[in-house]
Design an enzyme around this catalytic site. Structure first.
Site, mmCIF file in Angstrom:
data_model
loop_
_atom_site.group_PDB
_atom_site.id
_atom_site.type_symbol
_atom_site.label_atom_id
_atom_site.label_comp_id
_atom_site.label_asym_id
_atom_site.label_seq_id
_atom_site.Cartn_x
_atom_site.Cartn_y
_atom_site.Cartn_z
ATOM 1 N N CYS A 50 59.501 -26.473 25.941
ATOM 2 C CA CYS A 50 58.604 -26.221 27.069
ATOM 3 C C CYS A 50 57.503 -27.278 27.041
ATOM 4 O O CYS A 50 56.973 -27.596 25.976
ATOM 5 C CB CYS A 50 58.009 -24.827 26.947
ATOM 6 S SG CYS A 50 56.840 -24.439 28.261
ATOM 7 N N LEU A 51 57.158 -27.785 28.218
ATOM 8 C CA LEU A 51 56.101 -28.796 28.316
ATOM 9 C C LEU A 51 54.766 -28.249 27.811
ATOM 10 O O LEU A 51 53.900 -29.020 27.409
ATOM 11 C CB LEU A 51 55.955 -29.254 29.768
ATOM 12 C CG LEU A 51 57.181 -29.991 30.337
ATOM 13 C CD1 LEU A 51 57.071 -30.114 31.847
ATOM 14 C CD2 LEU A 51 57.324 -31.359 29.686
ATOM 15 N N HIS A 57 63.420 -19.227 32.443
ATOM 16 C CA HIS A 57 62.247 -19.818 31.775
ATOM 17 C C HIS A 57 61.072 -19.956 32.744
ATOM 18 O O HIS A 57 59.935 -19.591 32.423
ATOM 19 C CB HIS A 57 62.676 -21.184 31.210
ATOM 20 C CG HIS A 57 61.623 -21.940 30.468
ATOM 21 N ND1 HIS A 57 61.679 -22.158 29.106
ATOM 22 C CD2 HIS A 57 60.482 -22.537 30.892
ATOM 23 C CE1 HIS A 57 60.605 -22.847 28.735
ATOM 24 N NE2 HIS A 57 59.867 -23.104 29.800
ATOM 25 N N GLU A 58 61.355 -20.470 33.944
ATOM 26 C CA GLU A 58 60.266 -20.716 34.906
ATOM 27 C C GLU A 58 59.731 -19.404 35.496
ATOM 28 O O GLU A 58 58.527 -19.266 35.695
ATOM 29 C CB GLU A 58 60.715 -21.665 36.021
ATOM 30 C CG GLU A 58 61.192 -23.045 35.552
ATOM 31 C CD GLU A 58 60.241 -23.759 34.603
ATOM 32 O OE1 GLU A 58 59.011 -23.560 34.669
ATOM 33 O OE2 GLU A 58 60.745 -24.527 33.743
ATOM 34 N N GLY A 62 61.677 -28.436 34.581
ATOM 35 C CA GLY A 62 61.039 -27.413 35.390
ATOM 36 C C GLY A 62 59.563 -27.303 35.070
ATOM 37 O O GLY A 62 59.132 -27.633 33.960
ATOM 38 N N GLN A 120 51.291 -23.668 34.429
ATOM 39 C CA GLN A 120 51.253 -24.761 33.445
ATOM 40 C C GLN A 120 50.273 -25.861 33.810
ATOM 41 O O GLN A 120 49.926 -26.692 32.981
ATOM 42 C CB GLN A 120 52.651 -25.371 33.276
ATOM 43 C CG GLN A 120 53.636 -24.422 32.622
ATOM 44 C CD GLN A 120 54.981 -25.080 32.433
ATOM 45 O OE1 GLN A 120 55.809 -25.073 33.333
ATOM 46 N NE2 GLN A 120 55.196 -25.689 31.276
ATOM 47 N N HIS A 137 57.334 -17.915 33.085
ATOM 48 C CA HIS A 137 55.991 -18.526 33.120
ATOM 49 C C HIS A 137 55.081 -17.802 34.120
ATOM 50 O O HIS A 137 53.882 -17.679 33.897
ATOM 51 C CB HIS A 137 56.076 -19.986 33.559
ATOM 52 C CG HIS A 137 56.264 -20.964 32.431
ATOM 53 N ND1 HIS A 137 55.376 -21.073 31.388
ATOM 54 C CD2 HIS A 137 57.223 -21.891 32.204
ATOM 55 C CE1 HIS A 137 55.792 -22.028 30.558
ATOM 56 N NE2 HIS A 137 56.910 -22.538 31.024
HETATM 57 NI NI NI Z 1 58.054 -24.062 30.138
#
Ligand code: NI
Length: 160
Positions: free
Chosen positions: A89-90, A131-132, A46, A51, A135
Protein backbone atom coordinates in the site's frame (compact mmCIF):
# COMPACT_ATOMS: atom_id res chain seq x y z
CA UNK A 1 -3.35 19.30 -11.92
CA UNK A 2 -1.06 18.30 -9.14
CA UNK A 3 0.63 15.48 -7.35
CA UNK A 4 -0.64 15.48 -3.78
CA UNK A 5 1.14 14.44 -0.63
CA UNK A 6 0.65 10.79 0.29
CA UNK A 7 -0.51 10.16 3.84
CA UNK A 8 1.26 7.25 5.47
CA UNK A 9 0.80 5.30 8.70
CA UNK A 10 0.11 6.39 11.42
CA UNK A 11 -1.67 9.43 9.88
CA UNK A 12 -5.21 9.54 11.37
CA UNK A 13 -6.63 10.56 7.95
CA UNK A 14 -6.20 6.91 6.97
CA UNK A 15 -8.40 5.75 9.83
CA UNK A 16 -11.50 7.85 9.21
CA UNK A 17 -14.65 6.53 7.62
CA UNK A 18 -14.95 8.57 4.42
CA UNK A 19 -18.19 10.37 3.56
CA UNK A 20 -20.40 9.71 0.57
CA UNK A 21 -20.08 12.10 -2.35
CA UNK A 22 -23.50 13.63 -2.92
CA UNK A 23 -22.70 16.11 -5.68
CA UNK A 24 -20.08 15.53 -8.35
CA UNK A 25 -19.11 19.15 -9.00
CA UNK A 26 -16.00 20.89 -10.37
CA UNK A 27 -14.12 20.53 -7.11
CA UNK A 28 -14.67 16.74 -7.25
CA UNK A 29 -13.48 16.65 -10.88
CA UNK A 30 -10.35 18.52 -9.89
CA UNK A 31 -9.80 16.17 -6.96
CA UNK A 32 -10.13 13.12 -9.26
CA UNK A 33 -7.61 14.61 -11.74
CA UNK A 34 -5.17 15.24 -8.91
CA UNK A 35 -5.70 11.71 -7.57
CA UNK A 36 -4.90 10.27 -11.01
CA UNK A 37 -1.74 12.43 -11.21
CA UNK A 38 -0.74 11.31 -7.73
CA UNK A 39 -1.36 7.65 -8.56
CA UNK A 40 0.68 7.90 -11.78
CA UNK A 41 3.55 9.55 -9.91
CA UNK A 42 3.67 6.53 -7.60
CA UNK A 43 4.31 2.83 -8.04
CA UNK A 44 0.71 1.99 -7.20
CA UNK A 45 -2.30 0.65 -9.07
CA UNK A 46 -4.94 2.25 -6.87
CA UNK A 47 -5.45 5.30 -4.69
CA UNK A 48 -8.28 6.23 -2.35
CA UNK A 49 -9.07 9.83 -1.36
CA UNK A 50 -8.26 9.32 2.36
CA UNK A 51 -4.68 8.56 1.30
CA UNK A 52 -4.30 12.18 0.24
CA UNK A 53 -6.16 13.40 3.31
CA UNK A 54 -9.61 13.85 1.76
CA UNK A 55 -12.36 12.00 3.67
CA UNK A 56 -14.57 11.25 0.64
CA UNK A 57 -15.62 7.93 -0.91
CA UNK A 58 -13.58 8.18 -4.12
CA UNK A 59 -10.94 5.81 -5.49
CA UNK A 60 -8.99 5.63 -8.73
CA UNK A 61 -7.55 2.40 -10.13
CA UNK A 62 -5.18 1.95 -13.05
CA UNK A 63 -4.26 -1.65 -13.73
CA UNK A 64 -1.18 -2.15 -15.92
CA UNK A 65 -2.13 -1.60 -19.55
CA UNK A 66 -5.73 -0.67 -18.69
CA UNK A 67 -7.65 2.58 -18.66
CA UNK A 68 -8.01 4.42 -15.38
CA UNK A 69 -11.23 3.70 -13.49
CA UNK A 70 -12.79 6.22 -11.12
CA UNK A 71 -15.09 4.86 -8.43
CA UNK A 72 -17.37 7.19 -6.51
CA UNK A 73 -19.28 5.77 -3.52
CA UNK A 74 -18.23 2.19 -4.36
CA UNK A 75 -19.93 -0.69 -2.56
CA UNK A 76 -18.84 -4.33 -2.71
CA UNK A 77 -22.11 -6.14 -3.39
CA UNK A 78 -20.80 -9.69 -3.78
CA UNK A 79 -17.67 -11.63 -2.85
CA UNK A 80 -16.80 -15.15 -3.91
CA UNK A 81 -13.98 -17.53 -3.16
CA UNK A 82 -10.65 -16.91 -1.52
CA UNK A 83 -7.14 -16.30 -2.73
CA UNK A 84 -3.89 -15.22 -1.12
CA UNK A 85 -1.87 -12.57 -2.90
CA UNK A 86 1.03 -10.30 -2.05
CA UNK A 87 -0.18 -6.81 -1.21
CA UNK A 88 1.39 -3.49 -0.49
CA UNK A 89 0.00 0.00 0.00
CA UNK A 90 1.29 3.47 -0.86
CA UNK A 91 0.36 4.48 2.69
CA UNK A 92 2.50 1.70 4.18
CA UNK A 93 5.68 2.28 2.16
CA UNK A 94 8.41 -0.32 2.15
CA UNK A 95 6.30 -3.26 3.31
CA UNK A 96 4.29 -6.11 1.88
CA UNK A 97 2.37 -9.08 3.14
CA UNK A 98 0.40 -12.06 1.91
CA UNK A 99 -3.28 -11.20 2.24
CA UNK A 100 -6.31 -13.43 1.89
CA UNK A 101 -9.01 -11.81 -0.24
CA UNK A 102 -11.93 -12.78 -2.43
CA UNK A 103 -11.37 -14.50 -5.74
CA UNK A 104 -14.06 -12.42 -7.42
CA UNK A 105 -15.91 -9.34 -6.27
CA UNK A 106 -18.77 -7.32 -7.69
CA UNK A 107 -18.79 -3.60 -7.04
CA UNK A 108 -21.47 -1.02 -7.61
CA UNK A 109 -20.37 2.61 -7.89
CA UNK A 110 -20.77 5.82 -9.84
CA UNK A 111 -18.25 6.95 -12.42
CA UNK A 112 -16.95 10.53 -12.50
CA UNK A 113 -19.97 11.62 -14.55
CA UNK A 114 -22.36 10.28 -11.92
CA UNK A 115 -23.36 7.30 -14.02
CA UNK A 116 -24.14 4.07 -12.14
CA UNK A 117 -21.55 1.40 -12.97
CA UNK A 118 -21.11 -2.24 -12.04
CA UNK A 119 -17.75 -3.94 -12.12
CA UNK A 120 -16.71 -7.52 -11.73
CA UNK A 121 -13.16 -8.06 -10.54
CA UNK A 122 -11.12 -11.24 -10.68
CA UNK A 123 -7.64 -12.01 -9.45
CA UNK A 124 -5.47 -8.95 -8.85
CA UNK A 125 -8.29 -6.58 -9.84
CA UNK A 126 -10.54 -8.16 -7.18
CA UNK A 127 -7.84 -7.56 -4.56
CA UNK A 128 -7.46 -3.95 -5.65
CA UNK A 129 -11.22 -3.34 -5.50
CA UNK A 130 -11.37 -4.73 -1.96
CA UNK A 131 -8.20 -2.87 -0.93
CA UNK A 132 -9.46 0.51 -2.16
CA UNK A 133 -12.98 0.15 -0.73
CA UNK A 134 -11.34 -0.84 2.58
CA UNK A 135 -9.48 2.50 2.56
CA UNK A 136 -12.84 4.32 2.45
CA UNK A 137 -13.77 2.59 5.70
CA UNK A 138 -10.49 3.42 7.41
CA UNK A 139 -9.18 -0.13 7.00
CA UNK A 140 -5.66 -0.93 5.83
CA UNK A 141 -4.46 -4.28 4.51
CA UNK A 142 -2.27 -4.71 7.58
CA UNK A 143 -5.50 -4.97 9.61
CA UNK A 144 -6.18 -8.30 7.88
CA UNK A 145 -2.99 -9.85 9.25
CA UNK A 146 -3.37 -12.26 12.11
CA UNK A 147 0.16 -11.52 13.21
CA UNK A 148 2.07 -8.25 12.55
CA UNK A 149 5.22 -10.32 12.03
CA UNK A 150 3.70 -11.42 8.71
CA UNK A 151 4.52 -7.96 7.39
CA UNK A 152 7.88 -7.92 5.65
CA UNK A 153 10.17 -5.24 4.27
CA UNK A 154 10.69 -4.82 0.55
CA UNK A 155 13.03 -2.78 -1.61
CA UNK A 156 11.00 -1.83 -4.70
CA UNK A 157 7.69 -3.34 -5.53
CA UNK A 158 4.31 -2.46 -6.85
CA UNK A 159 2.08 -1.01 -4.21
CA UNK A 160 -1.67 -0.62 -4.16
NI1 NI B 1 -3.60 1.19 -0.17
Amino acid sequence: MAVLQMRTLPDPALRQRAKRVSKIDDSIQKLIDNMIDTLRASSGVGLAAPQIGVPLRIAVIEMPGEEVITLINPVVVKRKGERVLTEGCLSVPGYQAEIKRSLTVKVRAQDRHGKEIRLKGEGLFAHVLEHETDHLNGTLYVDHLENPAELYRIEDAQEM
